[in-house]
Design a protein around this motif. Structure first.
Motif, PDB file in Angstrom:
ATOM      1  N   VAL A  91      54.058  28.855  15.472  1.00 24.88           N
ATOM      2  CA  VAL A  91      53.358  27.826  16.235  1.00 24.88           C
ATOM      3  C   VAL A  91      52.051  28.375  16.805  1.00 24.88           C
ATOM      4  CG1 VAL A  91      53.454  26.383  18.318  1.00 24.88           C
ATOM      5  CG2 VAL A  91      55.433  26.510  16.786  1.00 24.88           C
ATOM      6  N   SER A  92      52.094  29.576  17.369  1.00 27.66           N
ATOM      7  CA  SER A  92      50.885  30.151  17.973  1.00 27.66           C
ATOM      8  C   SER A  92      49.819  30.414  16.910  1.00 27.66           C
ATOM      9  CB  SER A  92      51.222  31.447  18.715  1.00 27.66           C
ATOM     10  OG  SER A  92      51.757  32.420  17.830  1.00 27.66           O
ATOM     11  N   GLU A  93      50.226  30.843  15.719  1.00 28.84           N
ATOM     12  CA  GLU A  93      49.260  31.082  14.645  1.00 28.84           C
ATOM     13  C   GLU A  93      48.638  29.773  14.172  1.00 28.84           C
ATOM     14  OE1 GLU A  93      51.262  35.127  12.738  1.00 28.84           O
ATOM     15  OE2 GLU A  93      51.892  33.160  12.038  1.00 28.84           O
ATOM     16  N   ILE A  94      49.467  28.740  14.075  1.00 28.41           N
ATOM     17  CA  ILE A  94      48.938  27.419  13.689  1.00 28.41           C
ATOM     18  C   ILE A  94      47.927  26.940  14.718  1.00 28.41           C
ATOM     19  CG2 ILE A  94      49.536  24.987  13.338  1.00 28.41           C
ATOM     20  CD1 ILE A  94      52.237  25.937  12.245  1.00 28.41           C
ATOM     21  N   GLN A  95      48.239  27.146  16.000  1.00 28.49           N
ATOM     22  CA  GLN A  95      47.338  26.694  17.058  1.00 28.49           C
ATOM     23  C   GLN A  95      45.987  27.398  16.972  1.00 28.49           C
ATOM     24  OE1 GLN A  95      45.964  28.034  20.104  1.00 28.49           O
ATOM     25  NE2 GLN A  95      45.144  25.986  20.523  1.00 28.49           N
ATOM     26  N   ARG A  96      46.000  28.704  16.667  1.00 27.34           N
ATOM     27  CA  ARG A  96      44.744  29.448  16.566  1.00 27.34           C
ATOM     28  C   ARG A  96      43.922  28.976  15.378  1.00 27.34           C
ATOM     29  NH1 ARG A  96      47.211  35.247  17.567  1.00 27.34           N
ATOM     30  NH2 ARG A  96      47.596  34.936  15.376  1.00 27.34           N
ATOM     31  N   ILE A  97      44.588  28.616  14.297  1.00 30.51           N
ATOM     32  CA  ILE A  97      43.885  28.200  13.092  1.00 30.51           C
ATOM     33  C   ILE A  97      43.333  26.788  13.229  1.00 30.51           C
ATOM     34  CG2 ILE A  97      44.203  27.600  10.649  1.00 30.51           C
ATOM     35  CD1 ILE A  97      46.283  29.879  10.541  1.00 30.51           C
ATOM     36  N   THR A  98      44.127  25.867  13.779  1.00 34.20           N
ATOM     37  CA  THR A  98      43.765  24.456  13.793  1.00 34.20           C
ATOM     38  C   THR A  98      43.214  23.960  15.119  1.00 34.20           C
ATOM     39  OG1 THR A  98      45.999  23.770  14.468  1.00 34.20           O
ATOM     40  CG2 THR A  98      45.577  23.995  12.098  1.00 34.20           C
ATOM     41  N   ASP A  99      43.476  24.722  16.226  1.00 36.40           N
ATOM     42  CA  ASP A  99      43.095  24.295  17.575  1.00 36.40           C
ATOM     43  C   ASP A  99      43.796  23.005  18.006  1.00 36.40           C
ATOM     44  OD1 ASP A  99      41.366  26.394  18.300  1.00 36.40           O
ATOM     45  OD2 ASP A  99      39.759  25.518  17.116  1.00 36.40           O
ATOM     46  N   ILE A 100      44.918  22.679  17.364  1.00 36.05           N
ATOM     47  CA  ILE A 100      45.737  21.536  17.783  1.00 36.05           C
ATOM     48  C   ILE A 100      46.582  21.978  18.977  1.00 36.05           C
ATOM     49  CG2 ILE A 100      47.568  19.938  17.081  1.00 36.05           C
ATOM     50  CD1 ILE A 100      46.619  20.345  14.185  1.00 36.05           C
ATOM     51  N   PRO A 101      46.734  21.151  20.020  1.00 40.47           N
ATOM     52  CA  PRO A 101      47.554  21.534  21.173  1.00 40.47           C
ATOM     53  C   PRO A 101      48.978  21.919  20.755  1.00 40.47           C
ATOM     54  CG  PRO A 101      46.288  19.563  21.665  1.00 40.47           C
ATOM     55  CD  PRO A 101      46.088  19.839  20.205  1.00 40.47           C
ATOM     56  N   VAL A 102      49.534  22.927  21.415  1.00 36.70           N
ATOM     57  CA  VAL A 102      50.856  23.446  21.053  1.00 36.70           C
ATOM     58  C   VAL A 102      51.917  22.357  21.111  1.00 36.70           C
ATOM     59  CG1 VAL A 102      52.711  25.005  21.792  1.00 36.70           C
ATOM     60  CG2 VAL A 102      50.361  25.831  21.709  1.00 36.70           C
ATOM     61  N   SER A 103      51.879  21.516  22.144  1.00 33.16           N
ATOM     62  CA  SER A 103      52.895  20.464  22.283  1.00 33.16           C
ATOM     63  C   SER A 103      52.876  19.516  21.095  1.00 33.16           C
ATOM     64  CB  SER A 103      52.674  19.680  23.576  1.00 33.16           C
ATOM     65  OG  SER A 103      51.377  19.091  23.590  1.00 33.16           O
ATOM     66  N   LEU A 104      51.669  19.191  20.601  1.00 37.79           N
ATOM     67  CA  LEU A 104      51.556  18.296  19.442  1.00 37.79           C
ATOM     68  C   LEU A 104      52.015  18.997  18.168  1.00 37.79           C
ATOM     69  CD1 LEU A 104      50.722  15.585  18.331  1.00 37.79           C
ATOM     70  CD2 LEU A 104      48.346  16.367  18.262  1.00 37.79           C
ATOM     71  N   ILE A 105      51.721  20.293  18.060  1.00 35.63           N
ATOM     72  CA  ILE A 105      52.195  21.056  16.896  1.00 35.63           C
ATOM     73  C   ILE A 105      53.720  21.066  16.859  1.00 35.63           C
ATOM     74  CG2 ILE A 105      52.329  23.366  15.860  1.00 35.63           C
ATOM     75  CD1 ILE A 105      49.509  23.884  16.930  1.00 35.63           C
ATOM     76  N   GLU A 106      54.339  21.379  18.004  1.00 35.69           N
ATOM     77  CA  GLU A 106      55.812  21.450  18.064  1.00 35.69           C
ATOM     78  C   GLU A 106      56.427  20.098  17.746  1.00 35.69           C
ATOM     79  OE1 GLU A 106      56.319  25.049  21.348  1.00 35.69           O
ATOM     80  OE2 GLU A 106      56.275  22.962  22.020  1.00 35.69           O
ATOM     81  N   HIS A 107      55.851  19.035  18.273  1.00 39.61           N
ATOM     82  CA  HIS A 107      56.380  17.683  18.000  1.00 39.61           C
ATOM     83  C   HIS A 107      56.263  17.355  16.512  1.00 39.61           C
ATOM     84  CE1 HIS A 107      57.172  13.391  18.478  1.00 39.61           C
ATOM     85  NE2 HIS A 107      56.100  13.165  17.752  1.00 39.61           N
ATOM     86  N   SER A 108      55.099  17.644  15.914  1.00 37.68           N
ATOM     87  CA  SER A 108      54.886  17.332  14.502  1.00 37.68           C
ATOM     88  C   SER A 108      55.775  18.183  13.599  1.00 37.68           C
ATOM     89  CB  SER A 108      53.414  17.556  14.138  1.00 37.68           C
ATOM     90  OG  SER A 108      52.570  16.686  14.870  1.00 37.68           O
ATOM     91  N   LEU A 109      55.923  19.470  13.930  1.00 40.79           N
ATOM     92  CA  LEU A 109      56.780  20.346  13.117  1.00 40.79           C
ATOM     93  C   LEU A 109      58.231  19.897  13.167  1.00 40.79           C
ATOM     94  CD1 LEU A 109      55.303  23.883  13.886  1.00 40.79           C
ATOM     95  CD2 LEU A 109      55.202  22.660  11.714  1.00 40.79           C
ATOM     96  N   ALA A 110      58.671  19.466  14.345  1.00 41.57           N
ATOM     97  CA  ALA A 110      60.045  18.978  14.470  1.00 41.57           C
ATOM     98  C   ALA A 110      60.254  17.746  13.583  1.00 41.57           C
ATOM     99  CB  ALA A 110      60.352  18.651  15.928  1.00 41.57           C
ATOM    100  N   ARG A 111      59.272  16.854  13.573  1.00 41.61           N
ATOM    101  CA  ARG A 111      59.385  15.651  12.741  1.00 41.61           C
ATOM    102  C   ARG A 111      59.353  16.009  11.258  1.00 41.61           C
ATOM    103  NH1 ARG A 111      57.503  11.239  10.224  1.00 41.61           N
ATOM    104  NH2 ARG A 111      55.652  12.325   9.473  1.00 41.61           N
TER     105      ARG A 111
END
Length: 209
Positions: free
Chosen positions: A163-183
């Motif tokens: 998740v942290s690596e995705i956030q650094r690459i995309t600059d998407i907020p962590v909460s949105l990344i976690e929600h999208s990955l869960a889905r």
């Protein structure tokens, strides 16, 4: 005048082929991480490491746009002047001027041929990448929930990421990344291995990268 520390940083930067390629790309225009990784066909994590190193050395700066993408640009360009000492007279006399000229022609032609082959290959791959991204967008309309998930899948096609690596690459907020990955995980599109996420395997094989 470049100091010893700055000169050492400069040599470290220019001594790495991929850093030179990134500098060449940023000479054209500011770029964000995913864009650099896709155009140069590099692992996004490696791109981040190179960018952060050059930013610490104050050769790059960054800014974030309204879509939370971090753009990198050159703070100053790099120009190197190399002075080559003349060879001993005895060595020059071993070859005639005609022979030296022909050797120079052959060397230049060989290098130009190699460069043209690489350019043709890169242009071909760029075209295929653009087509593949268009296919991803067009086939994702009923599968993915908008651009955020498209960006997540694109990043995971490059490499397994946390998740942290995705956030650094995309600059998407962590909460949105976690929600999208869960889905996406619930939909069988991505899988999780410890802290890392990857695109789902198809028929026992990892989706091609």
């Amino acid at each position: 005048m470049i100091g010893d520390d700055e000169g050492s940083d400069l040599l470290d930067i220019l001594g790495n082929r991929n850093r030179r390629r990134i500098i060449g790309l940023l000479r054209e225009k500011p770029c964000y991480v995913t864009e650099i990784a896709e155009r140069l066909m590099l692992n996004p994590k490696a791109v981040i490491d190179h960018l952060q190193y050059m930013e610490r050395a104050e050769f790059l700066s960054s800014r974030t746009d309204t879509r939370r993408r971090k753009y990198y640009c050159l703070v100053r360009d790099i120009s190197i002047e190399i002075k080559v000492a003349e060879p001993p007279v005895m060595m020059q006399q071993e070859f005639s001027s005609h022979e030296l000229f022909l050797q120079s022609v052959l060397n230049l032609r060989s290098l130009l041929d190699a460069r043209n082959r690489h350019i043709e290959t890169l242009e071909y791959l760029e075209s295929d990448l653009d087509a593949a991204l268009d296919d991803l967008v067009s086939t994702s309309k009923e599968i993915l929930a908008g651009e955020t998930e498209i960006n997540l899948i694109t990043a995971l096609c490059n490499s397994d990421l946390s998740v942290s690596e995705i956030q650094r690459i995309t600059d998407i907020p962590v909460s949105l990344i976690e929600h999208s990955l869960a889905r996406l995980e619930g939909g069988g599109i991505v899988t999780r291995h410890g802290q890392k996420y990857s695109v789902r395997e198809i028929n026992g094989k990892r989706t091609k990268r």
